[in-house]
Scaffold this motif. Structure first.
Motif, PDB file in Angstrom:
ATOM      1  N   THR A 302       0.872  -1.240   0.047  1.00 53.86           N
ATOM      2  CA  THR A 302      -0.053  -0.006   0.138  1.00 53.86           C
ATOM      3  C   THR A 302       0.900   1.258   0.105  1.00 53.86           C
ATOM      4  N   THR A 303       1.897   1.497   0.979  1.00 52.82           N
ATOM      5  CA  THR A 303       2.639   2.509   0.975  1.00 52.82           C
ATOM      6  C   THR A 303       3.464   2.635  -0.264  1.00 52.82           C
ATOM      7  N   LEU A 304       4.014   1.427  -0.415  1.00 51.36           N
ATOM      8  CA  LEU A 304       4.935   1.599  -1.856  1.00 51.36           C
ATOM      9  C   LEU A 304       4.048   1.843  -3.175  1.00 51.36           C
ATOM     10  N   SER A 305       2.784   1.693  -3.294  1.00 55.13           N
ATOM     11  CA  SER A 305       2.002   2.078  -4.435  1.00 55.13           C
ATOM     12  C   SER A 305       1.642   3.368  -4.197  1.00 55.13           C
ATOM     13  N   ARG A 306       1.672   3.897  -3.180  1.00 59.57           N
ATOM     14  CA  ARG A 306       0.912   5.453  -2.846  1.00 59.57           C
ATOM     15  C   ARG A 306       2.283   6.251  -3.307  1.00 59.57           C
ATOM     16  N   ALA A 307       3.584   5.716  -2.830  1.00 57.24           N
ATOM     17  CA  ALA A 307       4.730   6.447  -2.959  1.00 57.24           C
ATOM     18  C   ALA A 307       5.094   6.597  -4.421  1.00 57.24           C
ATOM     19  N   LEU A 308       4.738   5.808  -5.280  1.00 56.65           N
ATOM     20  CA  LEU A 308       4.927   5.643  -6.921  1.00 56.65           C
ATOM     21  C   LEU A 308       3.892   6.665  -7.397  1.00 56.65           C
ATOM     22  N   GLU A 309       2.579   6.811  -6.631  1.00 59.21           N
ATOM     23  CA  GLU A 309       1.780   7.807  -7.049  1.00 59.21           C
ATOM     24  C   GLU A 309       2.188   9.262  -6.857  1.00 59.21           C
ATOM     25  N   ILE A 310       2.788   9.464  -5.817  1.00 56.66           N
ATOM     26  CA  ILE A 310       3.305  10.795  -5.401  1.00 56.66           C
ATOM     27  C   ILE A 310       4.399  11.112  -6.085  1.00 56.66           C
ATOM     28  N   ILE A 311       5.433  10.187  -6.636  1.00 54.59           N
ATOM     29  CA  ILE A 311       6.351  10.422  -7.426  1.00 54.59           C
ATOM     30  C   ILE A 311       6.198  10.961  -8.905  1.00 54.59           C
ATOM     31  N   GLU A 312       5.099  10.222  -9.188  1.00 56.12           N
ATOM     32  CA  GLU A 312       4.448  10.632 -10.582  1.00 56.12           C
ATOM     33  C   GLU A 312       4.120  12.092 -10.907  1.00 56.12           C
ATOM     34  N   GLN A 313       3.452  12.514  -9.503  1.00 54.87           N
ATOM     35  CA  GLN A 313       3.004  14.083  -9.586  1.00 54.87           C
ATOM     36  C   GLN A 313       4.072  15.165  -9.211  1.00 54.87           C
ATOM     37  N   LEU A 314       5.423  14.787  -9.285  1.00 53.69           N
ATOM     38  CA  LEU A 314       6.335  15.764  -9.014  1.00 53.69           C
ATOM     39  C   LEU A 314       6.401  16.681 -10.041  1.00 53.69           C
ATOM     40  N   PRO A 315       6.181  16.716 -11.414  1.00 52.39           N
ATOM     41  CA  PRO A 315       5.821  17.591 -12.355  1.00 52.39           C
ATOM     42  C   PRO A 315       4.939  18.803 -11.755  1.00 52.39           C
ATOM     43  N   ASP A 316       4.005  18.496 -10.928  1.00 52.93           N
ATOM     44  CA  ASP A 316       3.101  19.454 -10.675  1.00 52.93           C
ATOM     45  C   ASP A 316       3.432  20.610  -9.627  1.00 52.93           C
TER      46      ASP A 316
END
Length: 369
Positions: A302-316
């Protein structure tokens, strides 16, 4: 040694370890001793232990500054049958029936010169007195040169000519890989990512005539302090006492910025999209603080999948200071992949839409996912 006569190129601690593993695997090269030169805290002792662990062989670790010359030579006694005095070898040297292992002579250059004579005999001739080192054993020595700011006796060219020499120096990338593997405090990893020159300040410490300075071993201690249950006041006292007042002041200044700019707990709990974007860091220190904080928090699917989502949003990230977003994404994905592979969570990576989109973009850009 006077001046800086180390006329061999520097190697990282990881490269030295890999070379020692290959040397031990070769029965001919194993019989030639190797010498690890490097500043305090660089990890010389650690890699010797890792080589022994790699081969599952015995390791005898002799700290030469803590023993007496007679300890290596052994005890003399009178043999009435032979009508001679003979030597009993010390119990810590390997017996003849222990065929393989590593004999580690640590702090060789700092040892009493009388003791060095016995140690040199093990290096030069693989024997001392009537004792002979079993053929399968490798001798590895370690020490500091005088220009490393440590107590050091000169090594003669005759001895130096009997060994392979490694000029071990700290490389920030290898240290951060080790730190991530050992679960260092994320604040330490983030700080050293943006302040790599603070990893080892031996030369500045010497030029300033300071007793205390930063070293790789010191940062490991700082990580343990931060991960402890000590109060904030006690943590500051211990950090100052380990790396010096100036280093500690800068570290805590960066630490305040990391804590103010990246709330990993809130990010993990936020919904993807605008809610996450509003919490993204806007400074370089906070960005790397968030990356290593997410790495530390990725302990399950769960935390790993969520971390990946956060990293994907770095261009924001919308801030007044340009940040290395692509580089940060690549670093984050690599760290999270390494963590997943080491903890059996690779399924969470492969099932993540965020990681799949990252991999597709990397392919389009001509990189390797």
């Amino acid at each position: 040694m006077s001046g800086n006569p180390m006329n061999i190129p520097p190697v990282s601690i990881a490269a030295a370890k890999a070379a020692l593993i290959e040397q031990y695997a070769d029965p001919v090269l194993r019989r030639r001793a190797s010498m690890l030169w490097g500043t305090r805290g660089v990890g010389k002792s650690s890699i010797v232990r890792q080589v022994a662990t790699h081969f599952k062989i015995p390791l005898i670790d002799l700290r030469l500054t803590t023993i007496e010359p007679v300890d290596i030579r052994g005890a003399i006694y009178a043999d009435d049958t032979l009508a001679k005095t003979v030597w009993f070898p010390p119990e810590f040297l390997p017996p003849p029936d222990q065929h393989d292992g590593i004999l580690f002579l640590d702090e060789l250059t700092a040892a009493d010169q009388r003791l060095q004579i016995s140690a040199y005999s093990l290096i030069l001739d693989r024997k001392v007195g009537n004792y002979r080192l079993p053929d399968g054993w490798q001798v590895i020595a370690a020490g500091n040169a005088s220009f490393h700011g440590a107590v050091s006796h000169d090594m003669g060219t005759a001895l130096a000519d009997r060994m392979f020499h490694f000029n071990v120096q700290t490389v920030i990338g290898a240290f951060l890989d080790h730190a991530a593997e050992m679960n260092f405090a994320p604040e330490v990893m983030a700080y050293l990512k943006v302040r790599p020159d603070r990893l080892d300040d031996t030369q500045a410490q010497l030029s300033g005539d300071h007793l205390i300075g930063a070293s790789p071993r010191g940062w490991e201690d700082i990580s343990n302090v931060l991960n402890s249950g000590l109060s904030a006041t006690a943590k500051r006292v211990f950090v100052q006492g380990r790396i010096g007042a100036a280093n500690a002041a800068e570290f805590f200044g960066v630490l305040r910025e990391i804590q103010a700019g990246a709330d990993v707990v809130r990010l993990l709990a936020a919904r993807p999209g605008a809610e996450t974007a509003a919490l993204l860091p806007k400074s370089l220190d906070a960005l790397y603080g968030m990356i290593y904080g997410l790495l530390a928090a990725s302990v399950d699917d769960t935390t790993l999948s969520r971390a990946l989502e956060i990293i994907e949003q770095l261009p924001d990230i919308k801030g007044s200071t340009p940040l290395p977003i692509r580089e940060a994404q690549t670093l984050s994905m690599e760290l999270l992949m390494q963590r997943a592979l080491s903890t059996g969570l690779e399924g969470a990576i492969l099932d993540s839409p965020s990681y799949q989109r990252y991999a597709e973009r990397r392919q389009r850009d001509g990189g390797d996912a």
